[in-house]
Design a protein around this motif. Structure first.
Motif, PDB file in Angstrom:
ATOM      1  N   LEU A 153       0.795  -1.009   0.128  1.00  0.00           N
ATOM      2  CA  LEU A 153      -0.085   0.147   0.028  1.00  0.00           C
ATOM      3  C   LEU A 153       0.959   1.246  -0.034  1.00  0.00           C
ATOM      4  CD1 LEU A 153      -2.822  -1.023   2.527  1.00  0.00           C
ATOM      5  CD2 LEU A 153      -2.894  -0.697   0.076  1.00  0.00           C
ATOM      6  N   ALA A 154       1.912   1.261   0.804  1.00  0.00           N
ATOM      7  CA  ALA A 154       2.822   2.482   0.729  1.00  0.00           C
ATOM      8  C   ALA A 154       3.473   2.733  -0.578  1.00  0.00           C
ATOM      9  CB  ALA A 154       3.733   2.393   1.951  1.00  0.00           C
ATOM     10  N   THR A 155       4.019   1.700  -1.210  1.00  0.00           N
ATOM     11  CA  THR A 155       4.597   1.637  -2.519  1.00  0.00           C
ATOM     12  C   THR A 155       3.573   2.148  -3.494  1.00  0.00           C
ATOM     13  OG1 THR A 155       5.728  -0.459  -2.089  1.00  0.00           O
ATOM     14  CG2 THR A 155       5.648   0.424  -4.526  1.00  0.00           C
ATOM     15  N   LEU A 156       2.237   1.796  -3.389  1.00  0.00           N
ATOM     16  CA  LEU A 156       1.086   2.167  -4.611  1.00  0.00           C
ATOM     17  C   LEU A 156       0.888   3.731  -4.306  1.00  0.00           C
ATOM     18  CD1 LEU A 156      -1.138  -0.629  -4.864  1.00  0.00           C
ATOM     19  CD2 LEU A 156      -0.137   0.139  -6.612  1.00  0.00           C
ATOM     20  N   ALA A 207       6.189   4.893  17.132  1.00  0.00           N
ATOM     21  CA  ALA A 207       6.307   4.243  18.275  1.00  0.00           C
ATOM     22  C   ALA A 207       4.780   4.228  19.068  1.00  0.00           C
ATOM     23  CB  ALA A 207       6.888   5.167  19.462  1.00  0.00           C
ATOM     24  N   ARG A 208       4.013   4.962  18.599  1.00  0.00           N
ATOM     25  CA  ARG A 208       2.502   4.826  19.150  1.00  0.00           C
ATOM     26  C   ARG A 208       1.720   3.753  18.313  1.00  0.00           C
ATOM     27  NH1 ARG A 208       3.486  10.824  18.109  1.00  0.00           N
ATOM     28  NH2 ARG A 208       3.599  11.646  20.029  1.00  0.00           N
ATOM     29  N   ILE A 209       2.165   3.218  17.276  1.00  0.00           N
ATOM     30  CA  ILE A 209       1.548   1.920  16.629  1.00  0.00           C
ATOM     31  C   ILE A 209       1.827   0.898  17.449  1.00  0.00           C
ATOM     32  CG2 ILE A 209       1.360   0.524  14.608  1.00  0.00           C
ATOM     33  CD1 ILE A 209       2.253   3.151  13.078  1.00  0.00           C
ATOM     34  N   ARG A 210       0.670   0.095  17.674  1.00  0.00           N
ATOM     35  CA  ARG A 210       0.674  -1.121  18.818  1.00  0.00           C
ATOM     36  C   ARG A 210       1.380  -2.335  17.667  1.00  0.00           C
ATOM     37  NH1 ARG A 210      -4.762   0.605  19.841  1.00  0.00           N
ATOM     38  NH2 ARG A 210      -5.549  -1.377  18.541  1.00  0.00           N
ATOM     39  N   PRO A 211       1.908  -3.152  18.640  1.00  0.00           N
ATOM     40  CA  PRO A 211       2.824  -4.299  17.791  1.00  0.00           C
ATOM     41  C   PRO A 211       1.640  -5.057  17.143  1.00  0.00           C
ATOM     42  CG  PRO A 211       3.458  -4.161  20.095  1.00  0.00           C
ATOM     43  CD  PRO A 211       2.330  -3.130  19.973  1.00  0.00           C
ATOM     44  N   THR A 212       0.453  -5.172  17.263  1.00  0.00           N
ATOM     45  CA  THR A 212      -0.714  -5.959  16.746  1.00  0.00           C
ATOM     46  C   THR A 212      -0.897  -5.190  15.300  1.00  0.00           C
ATOM     47  OG1 THR A 212      -2.356  -4.761  17.941  1.00  0.00           O
ATOM     48  CG2 THR A 212      -1.481  -6.820  18.938  1.00  0.00           C
ATOM     49  N   GLN A 213      -0.701  -4.064  15.209  1.00  0.00           N
ATOM     50  CA  GLN A 213      -1.129  -3.356  13.921  1.00  0.00           C
ATOM     51  C   GLN A 213      -0.108  -3.460  12.987  1.00  0.00           C
ATOM     52  OE1 GLN A 213      -2.075   0.117  16.095  1.00  0.00           O
ATOM     53  NE2 GLN A 213      -4.229   0.071  15.578  1.00  0.00           N
ATOM     54  N   LEU A 214       0.309  -4.804  12.623  1.00  0.00           N
ATOM     55  CA  LEU A 214       1.408  -4.857  11.786  1.00  0.00           C
ATOM     56  C   LEU A 214       1.297  -4.156  10.332  1.00  0.00           C
ATOM     57  CD1 LEU A 214       2.562  -8.489  12.489  1.00  0.00           C
ATOM     58  CD2 LEU A 214       3.481  -6.441  13.203  1.00  0.00           C
ATOM     59  N   ALA A 215      -0.005  -4.237   9.673  1.00  0.00           N
ATOM     60  CA  ALA A 215      -0.214  -3.664   8.399  1.00  0.00           C
ATOM     61  C   ALA A 215      -0.141  -2.189   8.648  1.00  0.00           C
ATOM     62  CB  ALA A 215      -1.364  -4.079   7.892  1.00  0.00           C
ATOM     63  N   LEU A 216      -0.360  -1.379   9.646  1.00  0.00           N
ATOM     64  CA  LEU A 216      -0.323  -0.072   9.531  1.00  0.00           C
ATOM     65  C   LEU A 216       1.170   0.297   9.899  1.00  0.00           C
ATOM     66  CD1 LEU A 216      -1.385   2.655   9.865  1.00  0.00           C
ATOM     67  CD2 LEU A 216      -2.164   2.173  12.591  1.00  0.00           C
ATOM     68  N   GLY A 257      10.977   6.147   2.774  1.00  0.00           N
ATOM     69  CA  GLY A 257      11.034   6.309   1.439  1.00  0.00           C
ATOM     70  C   GLY A 257      11.146   5.060   0.347  1.00  0.00           C
ATOM     71  N   ALA A 258      10.553   3.965   1.061  1.00  0.00           N
ATOM     72  CA  ALA A 258      10.839   2.790   0.093  1.00  0.00           C
ATOM     73  C   ALA A 258       9.809   2.853  -1.028  1.00  0.00           C
ATOM     74  CB  ALA A 258      10.063   1.450   1.269  1.00  0.00           C
ATOM     75  N   GLY A 259       8.878   3.301  -1.068  1.00  0.00           N
ATOM     76  CA  GLY A 259       8.269   3.418  -2.508  1.00  0.00           C
ATOM     77  C   GLY A 259       8.748   4.464  -3.318  1.00  0.00           C
ATOM     78  N   LEU A 260       9.418   5.690  -2.832  1.00  0.00           N
ATOM     79  CA  LEU A 260      10.062   6.809  -3.381  1.00  0.00           C
ATOM     80  C   LEU A 260      11.065   6.281  -4.101  1.00  0.00           C
ATOM     81  CD1 LEU A 260       9.740   9.836  -3.673  1.00  0.00           C
ATOM     82  CD2 LEU A 260      11.201   9.908  -1.957  1.00  0.00           C
ATOM     83  N   SER A 265       4.640  -2.587  -8.166  1.00  0.00           N
ATOM     84  CA  SER A 265       4.484  -2.439  -6.507  1.00  0.00           C
ATOM     85  C   SER A 265       4.259  -4.044  -6.151  1.00  0.00           C
ATOM     86  CB  SER A 265       3.080  -1.731  -6.262  1.00  0.00           C
ATOM     87  OG  SER A 265       3.221  -0.300  -6.700  1.00  0.00           O
ATOM     88  N   VAL A 266       3.520  -4.784  -6.833  1.00  0.00           N
ATOM     89  CA  VAL A 266       3.164  -6.205  -6.430  1.00  0.00           C
ATOM     90  C   VAL A 266       4.655  -6.962  -6.316  1.00  0.00           C
ATOM     91  CG1 VAL A 266       1.833  -8.419  -6.835  1.00  0.00           C
ATOM     92  CG2 VAL A 266       0.879  -6.249  -6.762  1.00  0.00           C
ATOM     93  N   ALA A 267       5.261  -6.879  -7.741  1.00  0.00           N
ATOM     94  CA  ALA A 267       6.411  -7.532  -8.024  1.00  0.00           C
ATOM     95  C   ALA A 267       7.575  -7.090  -6.766  1.00  0.00           C
ATOM     96  CB  ALA A 267       6.976  -7.385  -9.082  1.00  0.00           C
TER      97      ALA A 267
END
Length: 216
Positions: free
Chosen positions: A53-56, A101-110, A120-123, A160-162
């Protein structure tokens, strides 16, 4: 996509994947806490989804901009300067944003989405993508703008998918090795930080793309 450009997309994904900062240690943690290899594999899915999603999010605006065929060279130059500028910023400011740091460990996708944006991975993919997607070729004969947009969006999705698939294969492989064979002691002793290399990579990718854009 040509073989060379396919290789660049996959190679960048593998490079992102082996970077611990992209999240594979979190998959190791999930496996160890639940004492289950299935938990490790399950954690890889949200990490992949967030990175995709970040890449897209980064590539899609450039895909839409490519409908402005007469501005293609300016768009490529501007994108290259943007990548170089972000690389310089990351080189001198390597602290992680506090929001992570405010994102909970359970929210892996976020978390994966946020860290990919912050690093800047998508950049890093933008110059590669703009080199793949030659608007003048897609729009030969001045076809309808919708055709150009669809072609650009389709290629953006493919890139993005590849890239994300290669990233999660490399990260998942590293996570599995640590979980199954190497253990946490190896991870603690052999931890490597790619922040400076990552920033330098952004600068190099942007500079190469800028050189090609100016040469053309």
């Amino acid at each position: 996509m040509s073989d060379n450009t396919e290789g660049a997309v996959v190679a960048s994904g593998l490079y992102h994947g082996i970077n611990p900062g992209m999240g594979w240690p979190l998959a190791v943690s999930a496996g160890l806490m639940e004492r289950s290899a299935r938990a490790l594999l399950k954690a890889l899915w949200p990490l992949w989804a967030g990175h995709l999603l970040a890449t897209l999010l980064v590539i899609l605006p450039f895909a839409l901009l490519l409908m402005l065929v007469e501005w293609q060279r300016q768009i490529q130059i501007g994108a290259s300067l943007l990548v170089i500028g972000f690389g310089v910023f990351r080189l001198f400011y390597r602290r992680h944003p506090r929001a992570l740091a405010r994102i909970r460990p359970t929210q892996l996708a976020l978390w994966s989405f946020a860290v990919a944006i912050a690093h800047g991975a998508g950049l890093m993919l933008v110059p590669i993508y703009l080199g793949l997607c030659q608007a003048s070729e897609l729009d030969s004969g001045h076809a309808a703008a919708a055709t150009l947009i669809n072609a650009s969006l389709g290629l953006a999705l493919l890139v993005s998918v590849a890239h994300s698939a290669a990233m999660i294969v490399a990260g998942g492989g590293a996570a599995w090795l640590v979980y199954r064979y190497l253990g946490l002691k190896f991870l603690a002793r052999s931890w490597f930080n790619l922040e400076m290399i990552w920033a330098a990579s952004l600068i190099v990718v942007g500079a190469v793309a800028l050189a090609f854009s100016l040469a053309n």
